[in-house]
Design a protein around this motif. Sequence first.
Motif, PDB file in Angstrom:
ATOM      1  N   VAL A 151       0.850  -1.205   0.000  1.00 33.39           N
ATOM      2  CA  VAL A 151       0.000   0.000   0.000  1.00 33.39           C
ATOM      3  C   VAL A 151       0.882   1.250   0.000  1.00 33.39           C
ATOM      4  O   VAL A 151       0.682   2.175  -0.790  1.00 33.39           O
ATOM      5  CB  VAL A 151      -0.971  -0.009   1.210  1.00 33.39           C
ATOM      6  CG1 VAL A 151      -1.666   1.344   1.355  1.00 33.39           C
ATOM      7  CG2 VAL A 151      -2.010  -1.119   1.049  1.00 33.39           C
ATOM      8  N   TYR A 155       1.168   4.011  -3.286  1.00 35.63           N
ATOM      9  CA  TYR A 155       0.860   5.439  -3.270  1.00 35.63           C
ATOM     10  C   TYR A 155       2.100   6.294  -3.559  1.00 35.63           C
ATOM     11  O   TYR A 155       1.963   7.473  -3.902  1.00 35.63           O
ATOM     12  CB  TYR A 155       0.176   5.834  -1.959  1.00 35.63           C
ATOM     13  CG  TYR A 155      -1.287   5.467  -1.972  1.00 35.63           C
ATOM     14  CD1 TYR A 155      -2.196   6.202  -2.709  1.00 35.63           C
ATOM     15  CD2 TYR A 155      -1.754   4.356  -1.267  1.00 35.63           C
ATOM     16  CE1 TYR A 155      -3.532   5.863  -2.747  1.00 35.63           C
ATOM     17  CE2 TYR A 155      -3.095   4.008  -1.292  1.00 35.63           C
ATOM     18  CZ  TYR A 155      -3.981   4.766  -2.036  1.00 35.63           C
ATOM     19  OH  TYR A 155      -5.300   4.416  -2.075  1.00 35.63           O
ATOM     20  N   CYS A 172     -12.306   6.559   2.957  1.00 34.45           N
ATOM     21  CA  CYS A 172     -13.404   6.644   2.008  1.00 34.45           C
ATOM     22  C   CYS A 172     -14.181   5.328   1.931  1.00 34.45           C
ATOM     23  O   CYS A 172     -15.314   5.295   1.457  1.00 34.45           O
ATOM     24  CB  CYS A 172     -12.856   7.000   0.635  1.00 34.45           C
ATOM     25  SG  CYS A 172     -13.917   8.095  -0.252  1.00 34.45           S
TER      26      CYS A 172
HETATM   27 FE1  DDH Z   1     -11.658   1.585  -2.909  1.00 36.84          FE
HETATM   28  N1  DDH Z   1     -12.315  -0.281  -3.459  1.00 36.84           N
HETATM   29  N2  DDH Z   1      -9.753   0.873  -2.818  1.00 36.84           N
HETATM   30  N3  DDH Z   1     -10.997   3.440  -2.509  1.00 36.84           N
HETATM   31  N4  DDH Z   1     -13.555   2.254  -3.116  1.00 36.84           N
HETATM   32  C1  DDH Z   1     -13.623  -0.655  -3.683  1.00 36.84           C
HETATM   33  C2  DDH Z   1     -14.735   0.142  -3.582  1.00 36.84           C
HETATM   34  C3  DDH Z   1     -14.688   1.488  -3.270  1.00 36.84           C
HETATM   35  C4  DDH Z   1      -9.357  -0.423  -3.027  1.00 36.84           C
HETATM   36  C5  DDH Z   1     -10.148  -1.460  -3.491  1.00 36.84           C
HETATM   37  C6  DDH Z   1     -11.521  -1.376  -3.654  1.00 36.84           C
HETATM   38  C7  DDH Z   1      -9.703   3.797  -2.276  1.00 36.84           C
HETATM   39  C8  DDH Z   1      -8.626   2.926  -2.123  1.00 36.84           C
HETATM   40  C9  DDH Z   1      -8.650   1.572  -2.384  1.00 36.84           C
HETATM   41  C10 DDH Z   1     -13.950   3.554  -2.881  1.00 36.84           C
HETATM   42  C11 DDH Z   1     -13.123   4.652  -2.704  1.00 36.84           C
HETATM   43  C12 DDH Z   1     -11.745   4.587  -2.556  1.00 36.84           C
HETATM   44  C13 DDH Z   1     -13.656  -2.043  -4.046  1.00 36.84           C
HETATM   45  C14 DDH Z   1     -14.899  -2.834  -4.368  1.00 36.84           C
HETATM   46  C15 DDH Z   1     -12.357  -2.491  -4.020  1.00 36.84           C
HETATM   47  C16 DDH Z   1     -11.876  -3.905  -4.321  1.00 36.84           C
HETATM   48  C17 DDH Z   1     -15.376  -2.648  -5.806  1.00 36.84           C
HETATM   49  C18 DDH Z   1     -16.596  -3.477  -6.067  1.00 36.84           C
HETATM   50  O1  DDH Z   1     -16.530  -4.694  -5.843  1.00 36.84           O
HETATM   51  O2  DDH Z   1     -17.605  -2.907  -6.520  1.00 36.84           O
HETATM   52  C19 DDH Z   1      -7.951  -0.571  -2.703  1.00 36.84           C
HETATM   53  C20 DDH Z   1      -7.171  -1.877  -2.811  1.00 36.84           C
HETATM   54  C21 DDH Z   1      -7.520   0.653  -2.287  1.00 36.84           C
HETATM   55  C22 DDH Z   1      -6.149   0.976  -1.826  1.00 36.84           C
HETATM   56  O3  DDH Z   1      -5.888   2.190  -1.548  1.00 36.84           O
HETATM   57  C23 DDH Z   1      -5.180   0.123  -1.621  1.00 36.84           C
HETATM   58  C24 DDH Z   1      -9.597   5.228  -2.214  1.00 36.84           C
HETATM   59  C25 DDH Z   1      -8.295   5.982  -2.001  1.00 36.84           C
HETATM   60  C26 DDH Z   1     -10.864   5.726  -2.387  1.00 36.84           C
HETATM   61  C27 DDH Z   1     -11.314   7.150  -2.425  1.00 36.84           C
HETATM   62  O4  DDH Z   1     -12.330   7.463  -2.946  1.00 36.84           O
HETATM   63  C28 DDH Z   1     -10.499   8.202  -1.825  1.00 36.84           C
HETATM   64  C29 DDH Z   1     -15.394   3.612  -2.844  1.00 36.84           C
HETATM   65  C30 DDH Z   1     -16.229   4.864  -2.560  1.00 36.84           C
HETATM   66  C31 DDH Z   1     -15.873   2.313  -3.085  1.00 36.84           C
HETATM   67  C32 DDH Z   1     -17.312   1.824  -3.103  1.00 36.84           C
HETATM   68  C33 DDH Z   1     -17.850   1.664  -4.490  1.00 36.84           C
HETATM   69  C34 DDH Z   1     -19.236   1.068  -4.507  1.00 36.84           C
HETATM   70  O5  DDH Z   1     -19.663   0.683  -5.603  1.00 36.84           O
HETATM   71  O6  DDH Z   1     -19.912   0.986  -3.487  1.00 36.84           O
END
Ligand code: DDH
Length: 290
Positions: A151, A155, A172
Amino acid sequence: HPNVANPDKTKTIEDYQKIYNVIAKKIQDEDEHDGYIGYIPILVRIAWHSSGTYDKESGTGGSHGGTMRHAKELNDPSNAGLHTAKAFLDPIQTQFPWISHGDLYTLAGVAAIQEAQGPKIPWRNGRVNKDEDEGPENGRLPDANGDATYVRSYYGRLNFLNDRDIVALMGCHCLGRTHLANSGFDGPWGAASNVFSNEFFVNLLTENWKWEKNAAGNYQWNSPKGYMMLPADHSLIEDGTFKKIVEEYAANQDVFFKDFSNVFARLLENGITFPKDQKPFIFKTLDEQE
Ligand code: DDH
Protein backbone atom coordinates in the motif's frame (compact mmCIF):
# COMPACT_ATOMS: atom_id res chain seq x y z
CA HIS A 1 4.12 20.18 -19.15
CA PRO A 2 1.37 18.13 -20.84
CA ASN A 3 -1.24 18.65 -18.10
CA VAL A 4 -1.88 22.38 -17.95
CA ALA A 5 -5.38 23.36 -16.84
CA ASN A 6 -7.30 25.65 -19.15
CA PRO A 7 -10.19 27.05 -17.08
CA ASP A 8 -12.99 28.73 -19.04
CA LYS A 9 -12.83 32.32 -17.79
CA THR A 10 -16.45 32.97 -18.79
CA LYS A 11 -17.71 30.47 -16.19
CA THR A 12 -18.24 31.34 -12.54
CA ILE A 13 -18.82 29.32 -9.40
CA GLU A 14 -22.58 29.71 -10.03
CA ASP A 15 -22.29 27.82 -13.32
CA TYR A 16 -20.59 24.89 -11.57
CA GLN A 17 -22.94 25.06 -8.57
CA LYS A 18 -25.78 24.46 -11.06
CA ILE A 19 -24.13 21.23 -12.19
CA TYR A 20 -23.41 20.27 -8.59
CA ASN A 21 -27.10 20.74 -7.82
CA VAL A 22 -28.23 18.58 -10.74
CA ILE A 23 -25.90 15.80 -9.58
CA ALA A 24 -27.06 16.15 -5.96
CA LYS A 25 -30.74 16.15 -6.90
CA LYS A 26 -30.29 13.06 -9.08
CA ILE A 27 -28.52 11.29 -6.19
CA GLN A 28 -31.64 11.94 -4.08
CA ASP A 29 -34.06 10.91 -6.85
CA GLU A 30 -32.29 7.65 -7.68
CA ASP A 31 -31.74 6.47 -4.12
CA GLU A 32 -32.87 2.90 -4.86
CA HIS A 33 -29.65 2.12 -6.79
CA ASP A 34 -27.53 -0.77 -5.46
CA GLY A 35 -29.93 -1.95 -2.76
CA TYR A 36 -30.77 1.59 -1.59
CA ILE A 37 -27.15 2.63 -1.10
CA GLY A 38 -27.64 4.99 -4.05
CA TYR A 39 -25.04 6.57 -6.34
CA ILE A 40 -22.86 8.35 -3.76
CA PRO A 41 -20.15 5.65 -3.46
CA ILE A 42 -19.79 4.93 -7.17
CA LEU A 43 -19.54 8.67 -7.98
CA VAL A 44 -16.74 9.01 -5.44
CA ARG A 45 -15.11 5.98 -6.97
CA ILE A 46 -15.19 7.36 -10.54
CA ALA A 47 -13.50 10.55 -9.28
CA TRP A 48 -10.81 8.52 -7.49
CA HIS A 49 -10.22 6.01 -10.31
CA SER A 50 -10.00 8.86 -12.83
CA SER A 51 -7.29 10.46 -10.69
CA GLY A 52 -5.49 7.40 -9.29
CA THR A 53 -3.90 6.45 -12.61
CA TYR A 54 -1.44 9.36 -12.47
CA ASP A 55 2.20 8.33 -12.88
CA LYS A 56 4.80 10.82 -11.76
CA GLU A 57 7.59 9.31 -13.95
CA SER A 58 5.82 9.68 -17.29
CA GLY A 59 3.36 12.44 -16.32
CA THR A 60 0.59 10.30 -17.86
CA GLY A 61 -2.82 9.38 -16.44
CA GLY A 62 -4.82 11.27 -13.86
CA SER A 63 -8.11 13.14 -14.08
CA HIS A 64 -6.95 15.83 -16.53
CA GLY A 65 -7.97 14.22 -19.83
CA GLY A 66 -11.32 12.75 -18.75
CA THR A 67 -10.16 9.55 -20.46
CA MET A 68 -12.33 7.37 -18.19
CA ARG A 69 -15.09 8.00 -20.76
CA HIS A 70 -13.24 5.91 -23.35
CA ALA A 71 -13.72 2.13 -23.57
CA LYS A 72 -10.03 1.37 -23.07
CA GLU A 73 -9.93 2.91 -19.59
CA LEU A 74 -13.51 2.14 -18.55
CA ASN A 75 -12.94 -1.54 -19.36
CA ASP A 76 -9.87 -1.83 -17.15
CA PRO A 77 -10.88 -4.73 -14.84
CA SER A 78 -10.20 -2.41 -11.86
CA ASN A 79 -12.98 -0.15 -13.13
CA ALA A 80 -15.65 -2.88 -13.17
CA GLY A 81 -18.93 -1.28 -12.05
CA LEU A 82 -17.94 2.28 -12.98
CA HIS A 83 -20.06 2.18 -16.16
CA THR A 84 -23.04 2.88 -13.85
CA ALA A 85 -21.38 6.12 -12.70
CA LYS A 86 -20.67 7.09 -16.31
CA ALA A 87 -24.28 6.30 -17.29
CA PHE A 88 -25.48 8.49 -14.38
CA LEU A 89 -23.29 11.39 -15.54
CA ASP A 90 -23.67 11.15 -19.35
CA PRO A 91 -27.07 12.94 -19.46
CA ILE A 92 -25.64 15.69 -17.24
CA GLN A 93 -22.76 16.06 -19.68
CA THR A 94 -25.35 16.42 -22.46
CA GLN A 95 -27.23 19.05 -20.43
CA PHE A 96 -24.01 21.04 -19.78
CA PRO A 97 -21.89 20.31 -22.87
CA TRP A 98 -19.35 23.00 -21.93
CA ILE A 99 -17.97 21.09 -18.92
CA SER A 100 -15.02 18.81 -19.67
CA HIS A 101 -15.32 15.14 -18.80
CA GLY A 102 -12.49 15.27 -16.26
CA ASP A 103 -14.09 18.26 -14.56
CA LEU A 104 -17.45 16.46 -14.46
CA TYR A 105 -16.05 13.20 -13.01
CA THR A 106 -14.14 15.02 -10.27
CA LEU A 107 -16.98 17.45 -9.51
CA ALA A 108 -19.30 14.44 -9.13
CA GLY A 109 -16.98 13.00 -6.47
CA VAL A 110 -16.94 16.31 -4.61
CA ALA A 111 -20.76 16.58 -4.75
CA ALA A 112 -21.16 12.97 -3.59
CA ILE A 113 -18.90 13.43 -0.55
CA GLN A 114 -20.54 16.69 0.47
CA GLU A 115 -24.08 15.32 0.00
CA ALA A 116 -23.06 12.32 2.14
CA GLN A 117 -22.47 14.83 4.99
CA GLY A 118 -18.74 14.72 4.45
CA PRO A 119 -16.33 17.66 4.57
CA LYS A 120 -16.24 20.47 2.03
CA ILE A 121 -13.81 19.66 -0.80
CA PRO A 122 -12.22 22.67 -2.54
CA TRP A 123 -12.32 22.06 -6.32
CA ARG A 124 -10.88 23.76 -9.41
CA ASN A 125 -12.04 23.63 -13.04
CA GLY A 126 -9.96 23.49 -16.18
CA ARG A 127 -9.40 19.87 -17.18
CA VAL A 128 -9.44 19.25 -20.95
CA ASN A 129 -10.82 16.37 -23.03
CA LYS A 130 -8.13 14.01 -24.30
CA ASP A 131 -8.45 11.20 -26.85
CA GLU A 132 -8.57 7.51 -26.04
CA ASP A 133 -4.94 6.88 -27.03
CA GLU A 134 -3.78 9.64 -24.67
CA GLY A 135 -5.20 7.78 -21.67
CA PRO A 136 -3.20 5.66 -19.21
CA GLU A 137 -2.55 1.97 -19.78
CA ASN A 138 -4.68 -0.42 -17.72
CA GLY A 139 -3.55 -1.85 -14.41
CA ARG A 140 -2.54 1.28 -12.50
CA LEU A 141 -5.12 1.03 -9.70
CA PRO A 142 -4.28 -0.69 -6.41
CA ASP A 143 -4.47 -4.44 -5.72
CA ALA A 144 -6.89 -5.24 -2.89
CA ASN A 145 -4.70 -8.15 -1.76
CA GLY A 146 -1.75 -5.91 -0.90
CA ASP A 147 -0.12 -5.67 2.54
CA ALA A 148 1.09 -2.47 4.24
CA THR A 149 4.39 -2.46 2.31
CA TYR A 150 2.48 -2.74 -0.96
CA VAL A 151 0.00 0.00 0.00
CA ARG A 152 2.80 2.42 0.95
CA SER A 153 4.77 1.78 -2.23
CA TYR A 154 1.63 1.91 -4.39
CA TYR A 155 0.86 5.44 -3.27
CA GLY A 156 4.48 6.41 -3.84
CA ARG A 157 3.73 6.43 -7.58
CA LEU A 158 1.18 9.20 -7.09
CA ASN A 159 3.96 11.42 -5.78
CA PHE A 160 2.16 13.50 -3.18
CA LEU A 161 1.28 11.23 -0.30
CA ASN A 162 2.62 10.49 3.16
CA ASP A 163 1.30 7.90 5.65
CA ARG A 164 -1.39 10.28 6.97
CA ASP A 165 -2.60 11.00 3.45
CA ILE A 166 -2.81 7.29 2.66
CA VAL A 167 -4.77 6.39 5.79
CA ALA A 168 -7.11 9.37 5.35
CA LEU A 169 -7.86 8.43 1.73
CA MET A 170 -8.67 4.82 2.66
CA GLY A 171 -11.28 6.18 5.11
CA CYS A 172 -13.40 6.64 2.01
CA HIS A 173 -14.27 2.97 2.41
CA CYS A 174 -16.94 4.14 4.87
CA LEU A 175 -18.92 4.55 1.64
CA GLY A 176 -20.36 1.77 -0.49
CA ARG A 177 -19.53 -1.89 -0.58
CA THR A 178 -17.65 -4.55 -2.47
CA HIS A 179 -19.50 -6.57 -5.09
CA LEU A 180 -18.52 -10.15 -6.00
CA ALA A 181 -19.25 -9.49 -9.68
CA ASN A 182 -16.98 -6.44 -9.80
CA SER A 183 -13.98 -7.27 -7.66
CA GLY A 184 -14.40 -10.80 -6.30
CA PHE A 185 -14.97 -9.38 -2.81
CA ASP A 186 -18.28 -9.27 -0.99
CA GLY A 187 -20.03 -7.03 1.50
CA PRO A 188 -20.04 -3.54 3.03
CA TRP A 189 -17.39 -1.99 5.28
CA GLY A 190 -19.98 -0.76 7.75
CA ALA A 191 -23.57 0.14 8.59
CA ALA A 192 -24.00 3.53 6.91
CA SER A 193 -22.86 3.02 3.32
CA ASN A 194 -24.01 6.41 2.04
CA VAL A 195 -22.95 8.59 4.99
CA PHE A 196 -19.41 9.93 5.13
CA SER A 197 -17.94 9.40 8.60
CA ASN A 198 -15.00 7.88 10.46
CA GLU A 199 -16.86 4.56 10.76
CA PHE A 200 -14.24 2.71 8.67
CA PHE A 201 -11.58 3.43 11.31
CA VAL A 202 -13.87 2.64 14.25
CA ASN A 203 -14.82 -0.69 12.67
CA LEU A 204 -11.22 -1.59 11.87
CA LEU A 205 -10.36 -1.23 15.57
CA THR A 206 -13.47 -2.59 17.27
CA GLU A 207 -14.86 -5.43 15.14
CA ASN A 208 -13.78 -9.01 15.64
CA TRP A 209 -12.22 -9.74 12.23
CA LYS A 210 -11.99 -13.28 10.87
CA TRP A 211 -9.95 -14.29 7.79
CA GLU A 212 -12.44 -16.17 5.59
CA LYS A 213 -12.83 -17.39 2.03
CA ASN A 214 -15.73 -15.80 0.14
CA ALA A 215 -17.98 -17.30 -2.56
CA ALA A 216 -15.51 -16.26 -5.28
CA GLY A 217 -12.70 -18.12 -3.49
CA ASN A 218 -10.90 -14.95 -2.30
CA TYR A 219 -9.88 -14.35 1.29
CA GLN A 220 -11.21 -11.27 3.10
CA TRP A 221 -11.73 -10.17 6.71
CA ASN A 222 -15.32 -10.61 7.94
CA SER A 223 -16.98 -9.50 11.17
CA PRO A 224 -20.02 -10.94 13.00
CA LYS A 225 -22.05 -7.85 12.08
CA GLY A 226 -21.62 -8.68 8.38
CA TYR A 227 -18.97 -6.07 7.68
CA MET A 228 -15.83 -6.78 5.66
CA MET A 229 -12.29 -5.49 5.16
CA LEU A 230 -10.06 -6.05 2.14
CA PRO A 231 -6.55 -7.32 2.91
CA ALA A 232 -5.28 -3.81 1.99
CA ASP A 233 -7.78 -2.21 4.43
CA HIS A 234 -6.76 -4.54 7.25
CA SER A 235 -3.08 -3.81 6.58
CA LEU A 236 -3.69 -0.40 8.16
CA ILE A 237 -3.90 -2.07 11.59
CA GLU A 238 -1.06 -4.52 10.89
CA ASP A 239 1.49 -1.72 10.46
CA GLY A 240 2.34 0.24 13.63
CA THR A 241 2.67 3.64 11.95
CA PHE A 242 -0.56 3.27 10.01
CA LYS A 243 -2.36 1.95 13.10
CA LYS A 244 -1.56 5.06 15.18
CA ILE A 245 -3.20 7.20 12.51
CA VAL A 246 -6.22 4.86 12.35
CA GLU A 247 -6.59 5.30 16.13
CA GLU A 248 -6.40 9.06 15.83
CA TYR A 249 -9.11 9.19 13.14
CA ALA A 250 -11.33 6.71 15.02
CA ALA A 251 -11.13 8.95 18.11
CA ASN A 252 -11.56 12.27 16.32
CA GLN A 253 -13.80 12.61 13.27
CA ASP A 254 -12.99 16.32 12.87
CA VAL A 255 -9.29 15.60 12.34
CA PHE A 256 -10.20 12.90 9.80
CA PHE A 257 -12.53 15.28 7.92
CA LYS A 258 -9.88 18.00 7.78
CA ASP A 259 -7.14 15.64 6.54
CA PHE A 260 -9.47 13.90 4.10
CA SER A 261 -10.65 17.14 2.53
CA ASN A 262 -7.07 18.24 2.01
CA VAL A 263 -5.80 14.99 0.50
CA PHE A 264 -8.88 14.27 -1.65
CA ALA A 265 -8.68 17.77 -3.18
CA ARG A 266 -4.99 17.15 -3.99
CA LEU A 267 -5.78 13.68 -5.40
CA LEU A 268 -8.29 15.16 -7.85
CA GLU A 269 -5.72 17.73 -9.03
CA ASN A 270 -2.72 15.44 -9.01
CA GLY A 271 -0.48 15.91 -12.03
CA ILE A 272 -2.29 19.04 -13.26
CA THR A 273 -0.77 22.52 -13.25
CA PHE A 274 -3.38 25.19 -12.53
CA PRO A 275 -2.85 28.92 -13.12
CA LYS A 276 -1.15 30.38 -10.02
CA ASP A 277 -4.00 32.75 -9.22
CA GLN A 278 -6.83 30.21 -9.70
CA LYS A 279 -8.82 30.04 -6.45
CA PRO A 280 -10.73 26.83 -5.68
CA PHE A 281 -14.53 26.80 -5.61
CA ILE A 282 -16.31 25.60 -2.47
CA PHE A 283 -19.83 24.44 -3.24
CA LYS A 284 -22.93 24.64 -1.08
CA THR A 285 -24.82 21.46 -0.29
CA LEU A 286 -28.48 21.24 -1.33
CA ASP A 287 -29.43 21.61 2.37
CA GLU A 288 -27.45 24.84 2.68
CA GLN A 289 -29.36 26.35 -0.24
CA GLU A 290 -32.84 25.74 1.17
FE1 DDH B 1 -11.66 1.59 -2.91
N1 DDH B 1 -12.31 -0.28 -3.46
N2 DDH B 1 -9.75 0.87 -2.82
N3 DDH B 1 -11.00 3.44 -2.51
N4 DDH B 1 -13.56 2.25 -3.12
C1 DDH B 1 -13.62 -0.65 -3.68
C2 DDH B 1 -14.74 0.14 -3.58
C3 DDH B 1 -14.69 1.49 -3.27
C4 DDH B 1 -9.36 -0.42 -3.03
C5 DDH B 1 -10.15 -1.46 -3.49
C6 DDH B 1 -11.52 -1.38 -3.65
C7 DDH B 1 -9.70 3.80 -2.28
C8 DDH B 1 -8.63 2.93 -2.12
C9 DDH B 1 -8.65 1.57 -2.38
C10 DDH B 1 -13.95 3.55 -2.88
C11 DDH B 1 -13.12 4.65 -2.70
C12 DDH B 1 -11.74 4.59 -2.56
C13 DDH B 1 -13.66 -2.04 -4.05
C14 DDH B 1 -14.90 -2.83 -4.37
C15 DDH B 1 -12.36 -2.49 -4.02
C16 DDH B 1 -11.88 -3.91 -4.32
C17 DDH B 1 -15.38 -2.65 -5.81
C18 DDH B 1 -16.60 -3.48 -6.07
O1 DDH B 1 -16.53 -4.69 -5.84
O2 DDH B 1 -17.61 -2.91 -6.52
C19 DDH B 1 -7.95 -0.57 -2.70
C20 DDH B 1 -7.17 -1.88 -2.81
C21 DDH B 1 -7.52 0.65 -2.29
C22 DDH B 1 -6.15 0.98 -1.83
O3 DDH B 1 -5.89 2.19 -1.55
C23 DDH B 1 -5.18 0.12 -1.62
C24 DDH B 1 -9.60 5.23 -2.21
C25 DDH B 1 -8.30 5.98 -2.00
C26 DDH B 1 -10.86 5.73 -2.39
C27 DDH B 1 -11.31 7.15 -2.43
O4 DDH B 1 -12.33 7.46 -2.95
C28 DDH B 1 -10.50 8.20 -1.82
C29 DDH B 1 -15.39 3.61 -2.84
C30 DDH B 1 -16.23 4.86 -2.56
C31 DDH B 1 -15.87 2.31 -3.09
C32 DDH B 1 -17.31 1.82 -3.10
C33 DDH B 1 -17.85 1.66 -4.49
C34 DDH B 1 -19.24 1.07 -4.51
O5 DDH B 1 -19.66 0.68 -5.60
O6 DDH B 1 -19.91 0.99 -3.49
